[in-house]
Design a protein around this motif. Structure first.
Motif, PDB file in Angstrom:
ATOM      1  N   LEU A 332      -8.954 -14.520   7.126  1.00 17.62           N
ATOM      2  CA  LEU A 332      -9.681 -15.765   6.477  1.00 17.62           C
ATOM      3  C   LEU A 332      -9.108 -16.916   6.786  1.00 17.62           C
ATOM      4  O   LEU A 332      -9.519 -17.787   6.488  1.00 17.62           O
ATOM      5  N   LEU A 333      -7.631 -16.976   7.017  1.00 14.82           N
ATOM      6  CA  LEU A 333      -6.994 -18.135   7.313  1.00 14.82           C
ATOM      7  C   LEU A 333      -7.588 -18.898   8.532  1.00 14.82           C
ATOM      8  O   LEU A 333      -7.890 -20.112   8.800  1.00 14.82           O
ATOM      9  N   ILE A 334      -7.962 -17.839   9.599  1.00 18.65           N
ATOM     10  CA  ILE A 334      -8.451 -18.442  10.758  1.00 18.65           C
ATOM     11  C   ILE A 334      -9.888 -18.742  10.617  1.00 18.65           C
ATOM     12  O   ILE A 334     -10.383 -20.035  11.345  1.00 18.65           O
ATOM     13  N   VAL A 335     -10.735 -18.277   9.768  1.00 19.00           N
ATOM     14  CA  VAL A 335     -12.065 -18.812   9.649  1.00 19.00           C
ATOM     15  C   VAL A 335     -11.841 -19.967   9.010  1.00 19.00           C
ATOM     16  O   VAL A 335     -12.723 -20.824   9.146  1.00 19.00           O
ATOM     17  N   CYS A 336     -11.509 -20.061   8.042  1.00 15.71           N
ATOM     18  CA  CYS A 336     -11.310 -21.301   7.104  1.00 15.71           C
ATOM     19  C   CYS A 336     -10.551 -22.643   8.055  1.00 15.71           C
ATOM     20  O   CYS A 336     -11.335 -23.613   7.723  1.00 15.71           O
ATOM     21  N   LYS A 337      -9.616 -22.440   8.707  1.00 14.96           N
ATOM     22  CA  LYS A 337      -9.136 -23.331   9.581  1.00 14.96           C
ATOM     23  C   LYS A 337     -10.045 -23.933  10.695  1.00 14.96           C
ATOM     24  O   LYS A 337     -10.334 -25.063  11.137  1.00 14.96           O
ATOM     25  N   THR A 338     -10.997 -22.686  11.187  1.00 18.32           N
ATOM     26  CA  THR A 338     -11.876 -22.996  12.346  1.00 18.32           C
ATOM     27  C   THR A 338     -13.050 -23.948  11.624  1.00 18.32           C
ATOM     28  O   THR A 338     -13.408 -24.897  12.251  1.00 18.32           O
ATOM     29  N   LEU A 339     -13.377 -23.482  10.493  1.00 18.33           N
ATOM     30  CA  LEU A 339     -14.480 -24.435  10.041  1.00 18.33           C
ATOM     31  C   LEU A 339     -14.235 -25.862   9.649  1.00 18.33           C
ATOM     32  O   LEU A 339     -14.749 -26.777  10.029  1.00 18.33           O
TER      33      LEU A 339
END
Length: 585
Positions: A332-339
């Motif tokens: 979830l951290l990777i997805v949110c940071k990527t967005l």
């Protein structure tokens, strides 16, 4: 960010280095390193103080409690408003857009442009957008170096401006990256300088950055505010490379290249929308960044600052406490940071280095559980490959990953090199992301029959411009529907509704309805614009009532085939060729 371009091929670097003006330039570069480093240190100190005050001290003082989940949303909207206003109204557009990485060539910014660069970077970095300080510092250092040359000699040759601008950029960026040599590699590889010209430009820059490093150390000891250099105080122990590690390195390189391409595609696809209404769109993007950080804090219970900011401060904590992060939380951290990284690249001002390093480190930690993988190797491979995908600078990316790991970086160098090489090759082979601005325009629709009975040509500039505006509206409507439907889908997930409660779930649906309603209204406006024979006043109106429009199926009058033009017998409408009157407010 403006990286000084190489000198002219007609310039003899050896002759320049033997000249007295070059010796004077070395002395000026050493003197320039002191004020540039002081200003760079002060800028970073102000950014850190504002971040701490706004996102930690202020909510405690006002609410008497830790930072609530909703706190970043209004501040990110203010961030978008202030940054867009600075870009829109001040000279220089706040520096270069970071969506395409490091911009090479071009003259260093002037004194008036430096004001806009400083303000745009200050609002971007201190109010939560996900970009780093390296690009503004390089631009500020280069502008101050050129300004120093103009103050000493107004008619200085271009080579002197290039050398001193490079020296200022060296002094501003080198200590932030933790090494003057690393800063030199970054600037020189981005500008593509080599041969004797490399020595010609690098010598004053290294001298200025060495003086700047001493200034940073002195200011840290004198003020106690910190060094603001990228460092990992706690690094997991490294192990010798194995065949399995090299295989995983190739796979991580592929994943980082594809993820970097998606990030840049999202940023470049949003740029045309940002340019149409910069203030409104940038403020909306700020709200989306804030809501993403809020969702992360609500779902995981961890602070939203892990999603916000450049990641420079959060990276040591992420690496030091890697064992405390479960795989779903990391995902979830990777997805949110990527967005939020892609959204920030499209409209805000800053550098692309630190967020890419944070995402790469998170990917490496998530991959460290694979068979034959270690934590230190995963972190190094992830950071190096992600930087190579975003910066397209393989040497700098390798040095960033290995030097940041300290002594253990030597042991993981083979794995990092493989990951960086794979990521760089794939990102180079992939098509350029974003809208293809150089693509030839498709033939437009046939022109309408005018009063003379002649049909307009198919490929006139007016029809091509209209076709481009229509395509842009379609993209805007599509994005609004995508965001609205995504929020609807998120609110309908049982795990999310149970985690946030009915109040926040209802708010998620409400925000999604705002995007959906705007998309529906834009579709309605397109339908109004497509009314046959509609006047300009009708197309500009907010509300149009046309129940018997020829564009509506089954709307023909009695005795008239559906869809056929209806002529009016009214004297006021005599002479009109079957155009129906509509009411507009």
């Amino acid at each position: 960010m403006s990286v000084p371009a190489p000198s002219s091929p007609d310039t003899d670097p050896v002759a320049v280095m033997r000249s007295k003006p070059y010796i004077a330039a070395l002395i000026l570069a050493a003197l320039l390193g002191v004020p540039v480093s002081i200003l760079a240190y002060g800028f970073l100190a102000v950014v850190a103080a504002l971040q701490q005050f706004i996102f930690a001290g202020l909510p405690q003082a006002i609410l008497g409690s830790p930072t609530p989940a909703w706190w970043p949303v209004p501040w990110l909207m203010l961030c978008g408003l202030l940054t867009a206003s600075t870009i829109r109204f001040l000279p220089g557009t706040g520096g270069h857009s970071p969506a395409r990485g490091f911009a090479t060539g071009g003259a260093p910014p002037t004194g008036r442009e430096l004001v806009g660069i400083v303000l745009a970077a200050l609002t971007t970095l201190s109010l939560g957008a996900v970009l780093g300080p390296e690009a503004p510092l390089i631009a500020i250092g280069g502008g101050l170096g050129a300004l120093a040359v103009h103050l000493v000699k107004k008619d200085a040759p271009p080579m002197a401006l290039t050398i001193m601008a490079s020296a200022g950029s060296f002094a501003a960026i080198s200590t932030l990256l933790g090494s003057p040599v690393l800063g030199a590699f970054l600037i020189m590889e981005a500008a593509g300088i080599g041969g004797m010209t490399l020595s010609l430009v690098a010598l004053p820059g290294l001298l200025a950055s060495g003086i700047g490093a001493l200034v940073f150390v002195g200011l840290d000891g004198w003020t106690g505010l910190g060094s603001f250099s990228l460092a990992l105080p706690s690094v997991p122990p490294a192990e010798p490379p194995t065949v399995a590690m090299l295989g995983w390195a190739a796979l991580i390189g592929v994943v980082c290249a594809l993820l970097g391409w998606v990030i840049r595609w999202g940023a470049l696809s949003l740029r045309p929308v940002v340019h149409r209404n910069r203030i409104l769109v940038t403020t909306t993007l700020g709200a989306l960044i804030g809501m993403t950080a809020m969702a992360y804090q609500v779902i995981t219970g961890r602070t939203s600052t892990q999603v916000l900011f450049s990641g420079q401060e959060a990276l040591p904590e992420l690496v030091g406490n890697a064992a405390d992060y479960a795989l779903p939380v990391l995902a979830l951290l990777i997805v949110c940071k990527t967005l939020v990284y892609a959204l920030s690249l499209s409209a805000f001002r800053g550098g692309p280095v630190f967020p890419s390093m944070f995402i790469g480190a998170a990917l490496g930690i998530a991959a460290s559980g694979l068979p034959g993988m270690t934590l230190s190797a995963g972190i190094g491979m992830g950071m190096g490959a992600m930087c190579a995908a975003m910066l397209r600078l393989p040497l700098t990316s390798t040095l960033l990953a290995t030097l940041l790991l300290g002594v253990d970086g030597v042991a993981v160098t083979p794995q990092v090199v493989v990951a960086v090489a794979v990521a760089f090759v794939i990102i180079t082979v992939l098509p350029v992301p974003g809208p293809k601005e150089s693509r030839p325009k498709e033939p437009g629709p046939p022109g309408d029959v005018g009063a003379t009975g002649r049909r307009a040509p198919r490929n006139t500039p007016s029809t091509m411009a209209a076709s481009g505006r229509s395509a842009a509206r379609d993209h805007r409507i599509a994005w609004l529907f995508i965001i609205g439907s995504s929020l609807f889908a998120l609110g309908a997930v049982p795990l999310y509704a149970e985690a946030v409660g009915p109040r926040w779930a209802g708010l998620t649906f409400f925000v999604g309805s705002v995007f959906f309603t705007n998309a529906a209204y834009l579709q309605y406006r397109e339908a109004v614009g497509a009314l046959p024979g509609g006047s300009a006043a009708v197309r500009r109106s907010s509300w149009v009532w046309a129940p018997r429009s020829a564009a509506r199926p089954g709307s023909g009058r009695r005795g008239t085939p559906s869809g056929s033009p209806v002529r009016s017998n009214s004297p006021a409408r005599s002479g009109s060729t079957g155009v129906r009157r509509t009411r507009c407010w």
